[in-house]
Design a protein around this motif. Structure first.
Motif, PDB file in Angstrom:
ATOM      1  N   CYS A  19       1.115  -0.807  -0.060  1.00 52.74           N
ATOM      2  CA  CYS A  19       0.092  -0.015   0.097  1.00 52.74           C
ATOM      3  C   CYS A  19       0.920   1.519  -0.350  1.00 52.74           C
ATOM      4  O   CYS A  19       0.578   2.083  -0.932  1.00 52.74           O
ATOM      5  CB  CYS A  19      -0.905   0.139   1.691  1.00 52.74           C
ATOM      6  N   ASN A  20       2.106   1.463   0.558  1.00 50.51           N
ATOM      7  CA  ASN A  20       2.609   2.174   0.655  1.00 50.51           C
ATOM      8  C   ASN A  20       3.817   2.829  -0.597  1.00 50.51           C
ATOM      9  O   ASN A  20       3.895   3.939  -0.978  1.00 50.51           O
ATOM     10  CB  ASN A  20       3.819   2.145   1.694  1.00 50.51           C
ATOM     11  N   ARG A  21       3.952   1.500  -1.099  1.00 48.65           N
ATOM     12  CA  ARG A  21       4.570   1.492  -2.691  1.00 48.65           C
ATOM     13  C   ARG A  21       3.416   2.475  -3.132  1.00 48.65           C
ATOM     14  O   ARG A  21       3.930   2.763  -4.488  1.00 48.65           O
ATOM     15  CB  ARG A  21       4.793   0.419  -3.256  1.00 48.65           C
ATOM     16  N   GLN A  22       2.455   1.599  -3.625  1.00 51.07           N
ATOM     17  CA  GLN A  22       0.985   3.043  -4.147  1.00 51.07           C
ATOM     18  C   GLN A  22       1.117   4.183  -3.806  1.00 51.07           C
ATOM     19  O   GLN A  22       0.309   5.017  -4.385  1.00 51.07           O
ATOM     20  CB  GLN A  22      -0.339   1.488  -3.936  1.00 51.07           C
ATOM     21  N   ILE A  23       1.186   4.102  -2.253  1.00 55.16           N
ATOM     22  CA  ILE A  23       0.975   5.821  -1.660  1.00 55.16           C
ATOM     23  C   ILE A  23       2.090   6.354  -3.149  1.00 55.16           C
ATOM     24  O   ILE A  23       1.611   7.753  -3.940  1.00 55.16           O
ATOM     25  CB  ILE A  23       1.627   6.030  -0.631  1.00 55.16           C
ATOM     26  N   GLU A  24       3.280   6.121  -3.111  1.00 52.81           N
ATOM     27  CA  GLU A  24       4.230   6.961  -3.645  1.00 52.81           C
ATOM     28  C   GLU A  24       3.596   7.114  -5.112  1.00 52.81           C
ATOM     29  O   GLU A  24       4.047   7.503  -6.121  1.00 52.81           O
ATOM     30  CB  GLU A  24       5.765   6.169  -3.832  1.00 52.81           C
ATOM     31  N   ARG A  25       3.199   5.855  -6.123  1.00 57.75           N
ATOM     32  CA  ARG A  25       2.981   5.364  -7.413  1.00 57.75           C
ATOM     33  C   ARG A  25       1.165   6.966  -7.659  1.00 57.75           C
ATOM     34  O   ARG A  25       1.736   7.718  -8.928  1.00 57.75           O
ATOM     35  CB  ARG A  25       2.717   4.541  -7.838  1.00 57.75           C
ATOM     36  N   GLU A  26       0.875   6.495  -6.741  1.00 53.43           N
ATOM     37  CA  GLU A  26      -0.186   7.748  -6.853  1.00 53.43           C
ATOM     38  C   GLU A  26       0.173   8.984  -6.771  1.00 53.43           C
ATOM     39  O   GLU A  26      -0.109   9.881  -7.669  1.00 53.43           O
ATOM     40  CB  GLU A  26      -1.684   7.222  -6.120  1.00 53.43           C
ATOM     41  N   GLY A  27       0.763   9.676  -6.040  1.00 56.73           N
ATOM     42  CA  GLY A  27       1.754  10.690  -5.667  1.00 56.73           C
ATOM     43  C   GLY A  27       2.739  11.125  -7.268  1.00 56.73           C
ATOM     44  O   GLY A  27       2.028  12.226  -7.447  1.00 56.73           O
ATOM     45  N   TYR A  28       2.882  10.205  -7.104  1.00 49.69           N
ATOM     46  CA  TYR A  28       3.910   9.950  -8.860  1.00 49.69           C
ATOM     47  C   TYR A  28       3.114  10.748 -10.228  1.00 49.69           C
ATOM     48  O   TYR A  28       3.219  11.364 -10.948  1.00 49.69           O
ATOM     49  CB  TYR A  28       4.990   9.561  -9.015  1.00 49.69           C
TER      50      TYR A  28
ATOM     51  N   ARG B  19      -6.380   1.440   9.446  1.00 48.59           N
ATOM     52  CA  ARG B  19      -6.385   0.075   9.118  1.00 48.59           C
ATOM     53  C   ARG B  19      -5.256  -0.590  10.743  1.00 48.59           C
ATOM     54  O   ARG B  19      -4.555  -0.974  10.439  1.00 48.59           O
ATOM     55  CB  ARG B  19      -5.850  -0.874   7.551  1.00 48.59           C
ATOM     56  N   GLY B  20      -4.939   0.479  11.415  1.00 45.14           N
ATOM     57  CA  GLY B  20      -2.927   0.597  11.812  1.00 45.14           C
ATOM     58  C   GLY B  20      -1.958   0.431  11.452  1.00 45.14           C
ATOM     59  O   GLY B  20      -1.420  -0.140  12.204  1.00 45.14           O
ATOM     60  N   GLY B  21      -1.599   0.826  10.048  1.00 49.10           N
ATOM     61  CA  GLY B  21      -0.231   0.802   9.478  1.00 49.10           C
ATOM     62  C   GLY B  21       0.612   1.932   9.947  1.00 49.10           C
ATOM     63  O   GLY B  21      -0.836   3.258  10.263  1.00 49.10           O
ATOM     64  N   ASN B  22       0.941   2.443   9.165  1.00 49.15           N
ATOM     65  CA  ASN B  22       2.205   3.076   9.282  1.00 49.15           C
ATOM     66  C   ASN B  22       2.440   4.278   7.575  1.00 49.15           C
ATOM     67  O   ASN B  22       2.168   3.410   6.745  1.00 49.15           O
ATOM     68  CB  ASN B  22       3.363   3.625  10.153  1.00 49.15           C
ATOM     69  N   ALA B  23       1.121   4.968   8.064  1.00 50.83           N
ATOM     70  CA  ALA B  23       1.110   4.936   6.028  1.00 50.83           C
ATOM     71  C   ALA B  23       2.222   6.139   5.989  1.00 50.83           C
ATOM     72  O   ALA B  23       2.799   7.542   6.685  1.00 50.83           O
ATOM     73  CB  ALA B  23       0.109   6.312   5.458  1.00 50.83           C
ATOM     74  N   VAL B  24       3.335   5.645   4.893  1.00 49.12           N
ATOM     75  CA  VAL B  24       4.297   6.792   4.155  1.00 49.12           C
ATOM     76  C   VAL B  24       4.177   7.776   3.471  1.00 49.12           C
ATOM     77  O   VAL B  24       3.750   7.557   2.443  1.00 49.12           O
ATOM     78  CB  VAL B  24       6.145   6.232   4.005  1.00 49.12           C
ATOM     79  N   VAL B  25       4.815   9.352   3.866  1.00 52.13           N
ATOM     80  CA  VAL B  25       4.940  10.702   2.810  1.00 52.13           C
ATOM     81  C   VAL B  25       5.922  10.144   2.246  1.00 52.13           C
ATOM     82  O   VAL B  25       7.038  10.509   2.663  1.00 52.13           O
ATOM     83  CB  VAL B  25       3.898  11.071   2.499  1.00 52.13           C
ATOM     84  N   PRO B  26       6.210   9.920   0.308  1.00 55.39           N
ATOM     85  CA  PRO B  26       7.248   9.833  -0.035  1.00 55.39           C
ATOM     86  C   PRO B  26       7.991  11.129  -0.392  1.00 55.39           C
ATOM     87  O   PRO B  26       6.863  11.612  -0.771  1.00 55.39           O
ATOM     88  CB  PRO B  26       7.355   8.865  -0.658  1.00 55.39           C
ATOM     89  N   ALA B  27       9.046  11.320  -0.643  1.00 54.92           N
ATOM     90  CA  ALA B  27       9.616  12.199  -2.002  1.00 54.92           C
ATOM     91  C   ALA B  27       9.159  11.379  -2.893  1.00 54.92           C
ATOM     92  O   ALA B  27       9.634  10.296  -3.397  1.00 54.92           O
ATOM     93  CB  ALA B  27      11.718  11.607  -1.975  1.00 54.92           C
ATOM     94  N   PHE B  28       9.202  12.418  -4.183  1.00 59.32           N
ATOM     95  CA  PHE B  28       9.454  11.799  -5.282  1.00 59.32           C
ATOM     96  C   PHE B  28      10.418  11.938  -6.535  1.00 59.32           C
ATOM     97  O   PHE B  28      10.334  13.157  -6.349  1.00 59.32           O
ATOM     98  CB  PHE B  28       7.373  12.772  -5.707  1.00 59.32           C
TER      99      PHE B  28
END
Ligand code: FEO
Length: 166
Positions: free
Chosen positions: A10-19, A64-73
């Motif tokens: 899911c965190n990998r997907q956060i980076e991909r949607e943001g990019y 869902r109790g996880g840690n969402a990572v907001v990455p550099a793009f």
């Protein structure tokens, strides 16, 4: 509670949607600077939708109790060869995102995370709409050719109202 593996995907997907959002912003700005305000408007709106996709993942991971990572793009390209080439890149990118969403789903199934399996169906459907919307624009570009670009740009401005939402 998300498993580590599902959280990671899911965190990998956060980076991909943001990019994706930044990529379409860069394309929008390029199109606008070349006098194609309609295509620019379509891409600016698409960039907003991608940001919403990133937010959906961020909120879901947190819920869902996880840690969402907001990455550099990484920086998206500044210049594009032409409008048709640019939209072919958009389609290629959306196909990549479809594959990526499918991988999140596959991991959720392996991890027996049925909540995520269910939740991500929205994205599965969204990808069908997004790929189709971009393919329609490519088809129009093929039909219009260089000479018809001015009128096509006006058309695409109107198309925005029928583009996928969220
Ligand atoms: Fe969020 Fe266009 O994929």
């Amino acid at each position: 509670m998300l498993t580590k593996k599902v959280e990671e995907f899911c965190n990998r997907q956060i980076e991909r949607e943001g990019y994706s959002s930044n990529l379409y912003l860069a394309m929008a700005s390029w199109a606008e600077s070349k006098g194609m305000a309609g295509i620019g408007a379509w891409l600016y709106a698409q960039a907003e939708e991608e940001r919403m996709h990133m937010l959906k993942f961020i909120k879901y991971v947190t819920e869902r109790g996880g840690n969402a990572v907001v990455p550099a793009f990484k920086q998206p390209p500044v210049k594009y060869k032409g409008v048709k080439e640019m939209f072919k890149e958009v389609l290629k990118h959306e196909q990549f995102i479809t594959g990526s969403i499918n991988e999140v789903l596959a991991v959720a199934i392996i991890e027996k995370d049925y909540a995520t399996t269910n939740w991500i169906q929205w994205f599965v459907n969204e990808q069908v709409e997004e790929e189709n919307a971009v393919q329609i624009i490519i088809d129009k570009l093929e039909l219009a050719g260089e000479a018809g670009l001015y009128f096509l740009d006006r058309d695409i401005m109107a198309l925005r109202s029928t583009a996928p939402t969220e």
